[in-house]
Design an enzyme around this catalytic site. Structure first.
Site, PDB file in Angstrom:
ATOM      1  N   SER A 155       6.173  -0.673   3.041  1.00 25.96           N
ATOM      2  CA  SER A 155       6.785  -2.001   3.032  1.00 25.96           C
ATOM      3  C   SER A 155       6.576  -2.693   1.690  1.00 25.96           C
ATOM      4  O   SER A 155       5.464  -2.713   1.157  1.00 25.96           O
ATOM      5  CB  SER A 155       6.200  -2.867   4.147  1.00 25.96           C
ATOM      6  OG  SER A 155       6.440  -2.295   5.410  1.00 25.96           O
TER       7      SER A 155
ATOM      8  N   ASP B  94       2.804   2.566  10.975  1.00 28.32           N
ATOM      9  CA  ASP B  94       1.416   2.177  10.765  1.00 28.32           C
ATOM     10  C   ASP B  94       0.448   3.187  11.392  1.00 28.32           C
ATOM     11  O   ASP B  94      -0.501   2.822  12.082  1.00 28.32           O
ATOM     12  CB  ASP B  94       1.145   0.783  11.343  1.00 28.32           C
ATOM     13  CG  ASP B  94      -0.127   0.165  10.780  1.00 28.32           C
ATOM     14  OD1 ASP B  94      -0.071  -0.371   9.668  1.00 28.32           O
ATOM     15  OD2 ASP B  94      -1.176   0.243  11.441  1.00 28.32           O
TER      16      ASP B  94
ATOM     17  N   SER C 155       2.720   6.507   2.493  1.00 28.58           N
ATOM     18  CA  SER C 155       3.530   7.532   3.149  1.00 28.58           C
ATOM     19  C   SER C 155       4.382   8.316   2.163  1.00 28.58           C
ATOM     20  O   SER C 155       4.902   7.771   1.188  1.00 28.58           O
ATOM     21  CB  SER C 155       4.446   6.897   4.205  1.00 28.58           C
ATOM     22  OG  SER C 155       3.683   6.319   5.236  1.00 28.58           O
TER      23      SER C 155
ATOM     24  N   GLY D 207      19.626  -7.002  34.244  1.00 31.09           N
ATOM     25  CA  GLY D 207      20.709  -6.078  34.553  1.00 31.09           C
ATOM     26  C   GLY D 207      21.642  -5.920  33.366  1.00 31.09           C
ATOM     27  O   GLY D 207      21.215  -5.931  32.206  1.00 31.09           O
TER      28      GLY D 207
ATOM     29  N   LEU E 245       0.870  -1.172   0.000  1.00 35.12           N
ATOM     30  CA  LEU E 245       0.000   0.000   0.000  1.00 35.12           C
ATOM     31  C   LEU E 245       0.909   1.224   0.000  1.00 35.12           C
ATOM     32  O   LEU E 245       1.543   1.543   1.010  1.00 35.12           O
ATOM     33  CB  LEU E 245      -0.916  -0.004   1.224  1.00 35.12           C
ATOM     34  CG  LEU E 245      -1.873   1.195   1.351  1.00 35.12           C
ATOM     35  CD1 LEU E 245      -2.772   1.311   0.125  1.00 35.12           C
ATOM     36  CD2 LEU E 245      -2.729   1.078   2.612  1.00 35.12           C
TER      37      LEU E 245
ATOM     38  N   GLN F 266      11.710  -9.929  45.786  1.00 38.54           N
ATOM     39  CA  GLN F 266      10.431  -9.290  45.493  1.00 38.54           C
ATOM     40  C   GLN F 266      10.554  -8.267  44.370  1.00 38.54           C
ATOM     41  O   GLN F 266       9.656  -8.141  43.531  1.00 38.54           O
ATOM     42  CB  GLN F 266       9.887  -8.615  46.755  1.00 38.54           C
ATOM     43  CG  GLN F 266       8.519  -7.978  46.565  1.00 38.54           C
ATOM     44  CD  GLN F 266       7.945  -7.435  47.862  1.00 38.54           C
ATOM     45  OE1 GLN F 266       8.247  -7.933  48.934  1.00 38.54           O
ATOM     46  NE2 GLN F 266       7.122  -6.409  47.763  1.00 38.54           N
TER      47      GLN F 266
END
Length: 432
Positions: free
Chosen positions: A175, A399, A139, A375, A136, A314
């Site tokens: 794309s 998109d 843009s 980490g 499509l 925790q």
């Protein structure tokens, strides 16, 4: 009323197939297109061609076309696609885009094409052979959120004899636009402004915006300079997705390539990108699932210098809990949106827009939470987290950007006098 979130046997089978396909063909794809000898985006894109061919042979492209038109799409095509997309994105982002862009590129043809147009333009995508690409072409340079008011939008001028459109302008970020060889995708649904003659005044607005289909044969019938593609800049994520800058210079295509009518373009664009919004939600779910699974495995396995695995801390568990809740929320919203869109034949759109915004923004947060669990280990390119973070960061932008497009769509919906805040939640039965 019974509420169930159980997939049908057919959907469970689809999920298992997609999971198996992804495990075999997508798990190692990133290593292929980021190998040292791959130096351009187009080279990366071409390196995934064998996998796309395998996907076509497996029916993953024909499954994007309704059965009434010769494809194998089921009764819940968007929900089925969401299930498949999540499984794919757990392992890779670029290859699925090449495969699944067919649904976006062919959407205008499927929605508004004539019988003859559908027969011709859908044919390459029904054979389960080769590596057909659809696009499509939307843009443009400078952004396209306000494309309806953009006087510089790519134009299609009606030839003096009325038999052709002469196209001038440019597109980028679409794309598959350039195809495998930069001579065009098999089918390009091009968004442009139709002018009745050369030097006709340009009236901005929706009334003269249309979609014109262009085939590789159309491009080949022109001078080589009529279609020029230039390799796109290196991007943060989606490193093997090809969206080159393409220039059209007096590209001539038959008048019969007009999809629907002049002025219908914005409607077709909106409908096509509404379905794809839910697909971004599914993409985000795949990325979040990969991040959660990796972080959970690490937390159960590694003590990080302590006496027991870090999941028993925790602070670590809290991050894992937050990751899982956001993933499940995003998936339920995406499935609900896709199901409502399917059931309403594309009329229930609110959920698709919300799924795109919520899931795409949650994805980056979830990946970062997972990195906090690992980490410094998460920085390593041996881990998936660096590329998951790069891909996740792109989701709110592409998109239809969340700021300039998707939130504005929701804003416009909310502003409407007939808007029912409970309609999406209760399937249009809020009166009950």
């Amino acid at each position: 009323m019974t509420i169930t979130f159980t997939l049908t046997p057919e959907q469970q089978q689809l999920q298992q197939f997609a999971r198996s396909f992804a495990d075999v063909h997508l798990r190692t794809a990133h290593a292929v297109y980021t190998a040292p000898h791959i130096t351009t985006t187009q080279a990366a894109f071409n390196s995934i061609r064998p996998v796309v061919s395998t996907a076509v042979a497996a029916g993953l492209v024909s499954a994007q076309i309704p059965s009434a038109l010769g494809g194998t799409a089921g009764d819940s095509p968007l929900l089925d696609a969401a299930i498949l997309v999540e499984e794919f994105f757990v392992h890779d982002s670029s290859v699925p885009i090449a495969i699944l862009s067919a649904s976006l590129g062919l959407a205008p043809v499927i929605m508004a094409g004539t019988k003859e147009q559908r027969k011709e333009l859908l044919a390459p995508f029904l054979t389960k052979s080769g590596e057909p690409l659809a696009c499509l072409g939307f843009s443009e340079k400078g952004g396209s959120a306000n494309y309806i008011l953009n006087p510089a939008l790519t134009t299609a001028i009606v030839s003096p004899d009325g038999k052709e459109f002469v196209i001038n302008g440019g597109k980028l970020w679409a794309s598959n636009l350039g195809g495998w060889d930069y001579r065009g995708a098999d089918v390009i649904s091009l968004v442009c402004r139709v002018l009745p003659r050369v030097n006709a005044p340009i009236a901005t607005g929706p009334q003269n915006i249309a979609i014109i289909a262009i085939t590789r044969g159309d491009i080949a019938a022109n001078e080589e300079s009529a279609f020029t593609a230039v390799d796109q800049e290196d991007t943060l994520g989606f490193n093997a997705v090809s969206g080159p800058a393409v220039t059209f210079m007096n590209l001539r295509v038959p008048r019969e390539r007009l999809i629907g009518s002049v002025g219908q373009g914005p409607e077709l664009v909106s409908k096509a990108f509404t379905g794809s919004a839910a697909m971004v939600g599914a993409m985000a779910c795949g990325i979040m699932r990969a991040a959660f699974e990796d972080a959970l495995a690490f937390a159960k396995r590694e003590a990080c210098g302590g006496t027991h695995p870090v999941i028993h801390h925790q602070s670590v568990a809290d991050r894992l809990i937050e990751m899982k809740m956001r993933l499940e929320t995003a998936r339920l919203l995406t499935w609900k949106a896709a199901s409502a869109f399917d059931a309403s034949q594309g009329q229930d759109v609110e959920g698709c827009w919300m799924a795109k915004v919520y899931a795409s923004e949650a994805a980056t947060e979830v990946v970062q939470l997972g990195m906090a669990v690992l980490g410094m280990e998460s920085y390593s390119l041996r881990q998936r987290f660096p590329r998951l973070l790069r891909d996740a960061a792109c989701l709110p932008i592409f998109d239809g950007g969340n700021v300039g497009v998707r939130r504005r769509e929701l804003q416009n919906l909310f502003e409407g006098e007939a808007y029912d805040p409970l309609a999406f939640a209760y399937g249009g039965q809020s009166e009950a």
